[in-house]
Design an enzyme around this catalytic site. Structure first.
Site, short mmCIF file in Angstrom:
data_model
loop_
_atom_site.label_atom_id
_atom_site.label_comp_id
_atom_site.label_asym_id
_atom_site.label_seq_id
_atom_site.Cartn_x
_atom_site.Cartn_y
_atom_site.Cartn_z
N TYR A 75 0.80 -1.23 0.00
CA TYR A 75 0.00 0.00 0.00
C TYR A 75 0.83 1.29 0.00
O TYR A 75 0.27 2.37 0.15
CB TYR A 75 -0.89 0.03 1.24
CG TYR A 75 -2.06 -0.95 1.27
CD1 TYR A 75 -1.99 -2.19 0.66
CD2 TYR A 75 -3.23 -0.62 1.95
CE1 TYR A 75 -3.06 -3.08 0.72
CE2 TYR A 75 -4.30 -1.50 2.02
CZ TYR A 75 -4.21 -2.73 1.40
OH TYR A 75 -5.27 -3.59 1.46
N HIS A 89 -9.66 -3.50 6.67
CA HIS A 89 -9.49 -4.74 5.90
C HIS A 89 -10.13 -5.89 6.67
O HIS A 89 -10.22 -5.84 7.90
CB HIS A 89 -7.99 -5.03 5.70
CG HIS A 89 -7.70 -6.04 4.62
ND1 HIS A 89 -7.87 -7.39 4.81
CD2 HIS A 89 -7.24 -5.88 3.35
CE1 HIS A 89 -7.53 -8.03 3.69
NE2 HIS A 89 -7.14 -7.13 2.77
N ASP A 91 -10.29 -9.39 8.57
CA ASP A 91 -9.25 -9.89 9.48
C ASP A 91 -8.52 -11.14 8.95
O ASP A 91 -7.67 -11.71 9.62
CB ASP A 91 -9.80 -10.14 10.89
CG ASP A 91 -10.91 -11.18 10.91
OD1 ASP A 91 -11.17 -11.79 9.86
OD2 ASP A 91 -11.52 -11.37 11.98
N THR A 122 -15.88 -11.89 6.03
CA THR A 122 -17.16 -12.53 5.72
C THR A 122 -16.92 -13.71 4.79
O THR A 122 -16.47 -13.51 3.66
CB THR A 122 -18.09 -11.50 4.99
OG1 THR A 122 -18.04 -10.28 5.70
CG2 THR A 122 -19.50 -12.01 4.87
N ASP A 204 10.66 -41.56 -22.00
CA ASP A 204 10.19 -40.36 -22.70
C ASP A 204 10.51 -40.47 -24.19
O ASP A 204 11.36 -39.76 -24.72
CB ASP A 204 10.90 -39.15 -22.04
CG ASP A 204 10.50 -37.82 -22.65
OD1 ASP A 204 9.44 -37.75 -23.29
OD2 ASP A 204 11.26 -36.84 -22.47
C1 SPV Z 1 10.01 -32.22 -20.99
O1 SPV Z 1 9.81 -31.70 -19.88
O2 SPV Z 1 9.52 -33.29 -21.33
C2 SPV Z 1 10.84 -31.53 -21.97
C3 SPV Z 1 11.92 -30.64 -21.53
O3 SPV Z 1 10.66 -31.77 -23.14
S1 SPV Z 1 13.36 -31.56 -21.48
O4 SPV Z 1 13.15 -32.73 -20.62
O5 SPV Z 1 14.41 -30.71 -20.95
O6 SPV Z 1 13.67 -31.99 -22.84
MG MG Z 2 9.49 -33.45 -23.52
#
Ligand code: SPV
Ligand code: MG
Length: 431
Positions: A75, A89, A91, A122, A204
């Protein structure tokens, strides 16, 4: 007449606000601060009505002498401008992160003898219902989808964290910290291919199919309101990618990031330790353009990820690709690196920004993690993604717990590290 100041961080006036104004009028003329969008998203949630409408809404209230713009959650400026005799304000600011705001107000007022008035907060069924309705609105696909583009105009850098479940989604949604008078929370969520696969115990390599990945998105969307950036891996075949774009857009996802690799995709953090093939510029551009052509809204973004630095093809190649992908229609580019030192990423950003001042740049500082958000933003980065830290912190904690239970033949020894049962059962809100 004495002056009373209060600040509203809201898009809807309910009986709690009217009660504050009613109380404030007993002490003098009522001045109300309205938070700007920028201040509101740092501290609270994304506004569902425009700043102008919020100002008008407060101006119309009975008993309000004047409305002022408060562009910071603290503020200081408002108090310097109005010099109120009182600040009033609910609480609810006596505890939690908001206590820092109250403490600061107390300090500012005590410099000239002003006083704080705390009124009982409230939170009845009506207020709860109003609150739930706003959250519901924010989570609707048409509102959520466009939010990333809105955030890009409002935030110096959009802070994004990886999520792969309802629970991690809740962490992204609800975690807010106050540090040195500044409030911080994540703006967006990243559905990482690495962590989505890892959570399923899979590599992955684009093995977890789209139906399953969409299921993860749905789990996250059910319990959150923040915008989602989806890791689309390579995007697959162009003929498949166009369907993915349509599905993501319909679901309310804000952006997909696809990487310029082809064939069996491996995680980028392996770099050149494994065989990975970069796509040709021409073919990847065709994929981007095909995706852009099937989009039905202007909200959805296709972001092109450049793997040249990961695959050690050099800066020139990375830049050539970036400009080509933007020309093909990409709404943003992501540049990735697995170096510990951020210099090649910053060099890329500086070079790219020399010719392109506006296309959003995305980075994922998993390896180059010493770089700060401020430094990235100064080099033109618009979105930072913390892509795997939630998964990497949860796994060792779970493994240690499993080991200790085996070691001690009971769970007593691990209990002090665990979330209390009471907290875990109240973590999930009931409707
Ligand atoms: C993921 O998070 O799957 C990515 C980023 O693609 S990395 O793992 O850095 O490739
Ligand atoms: Mg990825």
């Amino acid at each position: 007449m004495k002056k009373v100041y209060t600040c509203f961080c809201t898009d809807v006036i309910h009986e709690g606000h009217l009660n504050i104004i009613g109380e404030a009028r007993k002490y003098g003329d009522v001045y109300v601060g309205v938070l700007t969008d920028e201040a509101m998203i740092r501290f609270n949630r994304f506004p569902v009505v425009s700043f102008r409408e919020r100002i008008d809404m407060v101006k119309k209230l009975d008993g309000v002498k004047a409305v002022i713009v408060q562009d910071e959650i603290m503020y200081d400026k408002a108090i310097a401008e109005i010099k109120p005799d009182y600040v009033i304000h609910g609480d609810n600011w006596l505890n939690g992160p908001m206590k820092a705001i109250r403490d600061n107000v107390q300090k500012l007022l005590s410099a000239y003898g002003g006083k704080i008035i705390d009124v009982p907060y409230t939170y009845n069924e009506n207020v709860k219902r109003t609150d739930a309705r706003i959250k519901e609105k924010l989570s609707m696909p048409e509102y959520r989808r466009k939010r990333l583009k809105q955030l890009l105009t409002l935030c110096p850098i959009v802070k994004t964290i990886e999520v792969h479940s309802g629970l991690t989604g809740l962490i992204a949604e609800k975690t807010i910290v106050e540090h040195d008078g500044e409030f911080s929370q994540f703006d967006a969520m990243w559905i990482s291919s690495l962590c989505d696969s890892t959570a399923k115990g899979k590599p992955d390599i684009e093995l977890v199919d789209m139906t399953s990945r969409f299921r993860t998105i749905d789990d996250v969307m059910e319990v959150t309101t923040k915008p989602i950036i989806f890791d689309g891996d390579t995007g697959g075949l162009t003929e498949h990618f166009v369907y993915t774009v349509r599905s993501l857009e319909r679901m309310g996802v804000s952006a997909v990031i696809i990487e310029d690799k082809t064939g069996l995709k491996k995680n980028s953090l392996f770099g050149v330790d494994v065989e990975q093939t970069q796509d040709s510029i021409e073919h990847f551009c065709e994929k981007i353009t095909a995706g852009k052509n099937v989009q039905l809204t202007d909200d959805f973004m296709i972001i092109a990820r450049i793997e040249s630095l990961i695959l050690e093809r050099g800066m020139r190649d990375a830049l050539d690709r970036a400009f080509a992908y933007v020309k093909a229609g990409a709404d943003g580019i992501m540049i990735h690196s697995r170096k510990k030192d951020p210099s090649e990423i910053l060099e890329f950003c500086d070079a790219f920004r020399k010719s392109d001042k506006t296309t959003p740049i995305v980075v994922v500082p998993s390896s180059f993690n010493t770089v700060t958000e401020k430094e990235l933003s100064e080099h033109g980065v618009n979105i930072v993604i913390y892509a795997n830290q939630l998964t990497r912190s949860a796994y060792p904690a779970m493994e240690q717990t499993a080991k200790d239970i085996l070691k001690y033949h009971r769970a007593h020894e691990v209990d002090s590290r665990l979330m209390p049962i009471k907290d875990i059962i109240s973590l999930i809100e009931e409707l």
